[in-house]
Structures are given as structure tokens and as C-alpha cells.
Design an enzyme around this catalytic site. Structure first.
Site, PDB file in Angstrom:
ATOM      1  N   THR A 202       9.171 -35.229 -19.513  1.00 17.04           N
ATOM      2  CA  THR A 202       9.822 -34.224 -18.668  1.00 17.04           C
ATOM      3  C   THR A 202      10.575 -34.894 -17.536  1.00 17.04           C
ATOM      4  OG1 THR A 202       7.922 -32.786 -19.036  1.00 17.04           O
ATOM      5  CG2 THR A 202       9.305 -32.227 -17.150  1.00 17.04           C
ATOM      6  N   ASP A 233       4.350 -26.261 -19.638  1.00 17.51           N
ATOM      7  CA  ASP A 233       4.550 -25.714 -18.295  1.00 17.51           C
ATOM      8  C   ASP A 233       6.004 -25.695 -17.845  1.00 17.51           C
ATOM      9  OD1 ASP A 233       4.384 -28.541 -18.451  1.00 17.51           O
ATOM     10  OD2 ASP A 233       4.243 -28.658 -16.267  1.00 17.51           O
ATOM     11  N   THR A 253       4.640 -32.767 -14.261  1.00 19.92           N
ATOM     12  CA  THR A 253       4.862 -33.434 -15.533  1.00 19.92           C
ATOM     13  C   THR A 253       3.493 -33.707 -16.145  1.00 19.92           C
ATOM     14  OG1 THR A 253       5.913 -35.351 -16.579  1.00 19.92           O
ATOM     15  CG2 THR A 253       4.977 -35.713 -14.412  1.00 19.92           C
ATOM     16  N   GLY A 254       3.482 -33.888 -17.449  1.00 22.41           N
ATOM     17  CA  GLY A 254       2.208 -34.143 -18.111  1.00 22.41           C
ATOM     18  C   GLY A 254       1.814 -32.991 -19.008  1.00 22.41           C
ATOM     19  N   GLY A 256       1.167 -29.830 -20.254  1.00 20.73           N
ATOM     20  CA  GLY A 256       1.550 -28.539 -19.710  1.00 20.73           C
ATOM     21  C   GLY A 256       0.464 -27.487 -19.761  1.00 20.73           C
TER      22      GLY A 256
END
Ligand code: GLY
Length: 341
Positions: A202, A233, A253-254, A256
Site C-alpha cells: 500500500t 482497509d 498499511t499492513g 487490512g
């Protein structure tokens, strides 16, 4: 691809900036006490994206225009896990999600969008030209085409093609996002592609313009080799992005799913409203996720990046390895974020 070693060496570009930069901590919160514009964005790809945003901010432009132009750089780059060249879903299709939010709580979002190069710009059209916040799938694509966005051919980058071909050998459904196994930010850190660990998902960007107004954007191809139709997300206002012009802005980020569970970016902004610094607010949101996930939190990555009305930026991650790019009139650098583990 963007080379981490090149950017980690970026330094301040005036003597005043050099003095100022010396006082900065090596990691974590960056107290810019900014009088002018500032932009921050996730990962090392943020360095180039910030330059795109800065062209607008440095000429007195609006933060909203800056955060759109900034992440468009990454969407067009074909060498990151964002945009049409990024990791596909498990059926081989690249599906894109994006959102944008301005200083008046106007927001727009697209999700599960295929064959459109700049989902963030379609999200902005949703915000500006429809009474809605979110369009998805074929409806979002129809809207984009009606707005004049060309339908592109999907063309995976060589890295994404290779990663997908590798994944197909086992086709094991174990989607993981953004775990950085080395946690090594030094000049000797291997590039993600060299080490086979490139899985950034992202770019999230938040900015403040010369008038002190905030905006944010977020764009992604989501988890590599995900189930068809899976959303994270990034296109969800309040999860992947939230802006409250009185308080601050946050993006994430990561993984979601775990950001959505706690309405992550909104949570961080509310924590800043209570007086926490950007880094402390991001840390508290991370701790909330870790409390829910327990030991399993070590197996996932989530990071939040926030900017408050004073121009202070800060971030925090579950695991080592997250960094964010910052650009203002006095600095341009990549900042390794602190983490719980
Ligand atoms: N953070 C991006 C995603 O989970 O899709």
C-alpha cells in the site's frame, strides 16, 4: 525499482535543515513544528511519491491535490505492490482499492477496481461528482470509463509475475502482508527484491498545505494472491485513512483485516484529539490490535502513520521493518518507525 540504499542516504538540503536534522531521533516521532507544508507517506516508495506531492505543496497548492498527485507516482511506477503491475489475486487478476479525503470531511473511495491505472483519481471523482462515498467492482469501472479513464490491459511487473508463478506451484492459501523479516534499515540492508521479501501492499499519504489544511490518500492492490473479491482497509474511510482538519490525519498499511477491526485510522485521529502525539496515538492503536491478536500479532504487520495540526508526524508498527518518508521545506528523509516487537 526504488532502491532503499539510495534513499536512506538522503539528507537535508539546506544548512539550516542540516542543523535541524541532527537533532532528530533516529526512529519514531518527527517533531517538525512545521510552519509550511509537509507530506508524509508509507514505505520507501513514499520518497518518490512525496516528490510528486511536493510539486503542488511547494507552489502553494492544496493538500488534496498534493495527496492525489503524490500517490499517482506510485500507482504509475509498475515496480511496487500498488497499481496495475502489482501482485494479482489468486485467480491472476489485479484488483485495486483506493480512497481520498479532504479537509471538509469530503471523501471518495473505489474498491475491487480492475484495469484502471489511477484508482485514486477515480476515488476523487466519486467524491466530487457523485452523492456517494464508495463505488466497487464493475460499477466503479463503468463510472471510471464514463469519466474518461481509459481501460488498460493488465500487465504484471516481472516481479509480480514471478511471485505469482511461484505461488501457483503450491497454491497454498496463506496470505500474509508486509512482514519484513530482516528489520534491517542500514545501508547494507538488502533490497526487498534481492531478498525475496518485497511484499509492501500500500501507499498511504497524508499532507498539510501552506494554509494548514490536511488531506490524505491511500491506494493498494491489497494482499497478494488473495481470494477474488477480498477487500482490506485501504479503501475504507476510517480504517485505511481518516482526516479531521481540526486534529490530524492518519493512514495505515499492513494486514487490512486487523486495521478494519479497530477502525484504525479513525482511532488514531481520536487518540490525537485526546492530546496524544502522532507516534503515541499510533502506538496505542497498534497495542489495541496486539491485545486482540495475542501471540499471532508477531506473524502480521500493521503500521499507522499520522500527522497532526502542528505539523508533527509519527508512526508505529507491530513488527520491525516499517519506515515512512517525510518531506517538508527543511527535510526529506526516510524514517524507520518504532515497533512493539
Ligand atoms: N493494507 C492493504 C490491505 O490489507 O489490503
Amino acid at each position: 525499482m526504488i532502491n532503499r540504499r539510495k534513499f536512506i542516504a538522503l539528507s537535508a538540503f539546506s544548512s539550516a535543515a542540516a542543523l535541524f536534522t541532527k537533532k532528530l531521533p533516529a526512529t519514531g516521532n518527527v517533531n517538525v513544528f512545521n510552519k509550511g507544508p509537509i507530506v508524509v507517506s508509507t514505505w520507501d516508495t513514499g520518497i518518490e511519491a512525496n516528490k510528486g506531492a511536493w510539486k503542488i505543496l511547494s507552489e502553494g497548492g492544496r493538500a488534496l491535490d498534493a495527496v492525489e498527485a503524490g500517490v499517482m507516482v506510485t500507482e504509475a511506477s509498475q515496480n511496487c505492490c500498488v497499481g496495475l503491475g502489482a501482485n494479482p489475486d489468486r485467480d491472476g487478476f489485479v484488483t485495486l482499492d483506493a480512497c481520498i479525503m479532504d479537509e471538509f470531511f469530503n471523501c471518495g473511495s473505489v474498491a475491487f477496481l480492475e484495469r484502471i491505472k489511477h484508482p485514486v483519481s477515480v476515488a476523487r471523482r466519486v467524491m466530487e461528482k457523485t452523492p456517494h462515498v464508495m463505488l466497487v467492482g464493475s460499477g466503479a469501472q463503468l463510472f471510471a470509463v464514463a469519466e474518461g479513464f481509459p481501460l488498460e490491459e493488465q500487465k504484471l511487473s516481472p516481479e509480480a509475475q514471478k511471485a505469482y508463478d511461484n505461488w501457483l506451484k503450491q497454491s497454498e492459501y496463506k496470505p500474509v502482508i508486509n512482514i519484513e523479516r530482516t528489520g534491517n534499515h542500514g545501508p547494507s540492508a538488502p533490497s526487498k527484491l534481492e531478498s525475496g521479501e518485497w511484499n509492501h501492499d500500500t501507499i498511504g499519504m497524508v499532507a498539510m498545505d501552506g494554509k494548514g489544511n490536511l488531506s490524505g490518500s491511500c491506494t493498494t492492490s491489497g494482499m497478494g494472491f488473495k481470494m477474488r473479491g477480498r477487500l482490506g482497509d485501504s479503501p475504507i474511510i476510517g480504517a485505511g485513512l481518516f482526516v479531521d482538519n481540526e486534529v490530524g490525519a492518519c493512514t495505515s498499511t499492513g494486514q487490512g483485516e486487523d486495521v478494519i477491526r479497530i477502525a484504525g485510522s479513525h482511532t488514531v485521529v481520536e487518540l490525537m484529539r485526546q492530546g496524544l502525539s502522532p507516534e503515541a496515538a499510533c502506538k496505542k492503536a497498534v497495542q489495541r490490535i496486539v491485545k486482540i491478536k495475542g501471540e499471532k500479532a508477531k506473524e502480521i504487520q500493521v503500521a499507522f502513520l499520522a500527522l497532526n495540526k502542528k505539523g508533527e508526524a509519527g508512526a508505529f508498527a507491530i513488527n520491525k521493518g516499517f519506515s515512512y518518508a517525510i518531506k517538508s521545506g527543511t527535510m526529506e528523509k526516510l524514517v524507520p518507525a518504532n515497533s512493539l516487537f
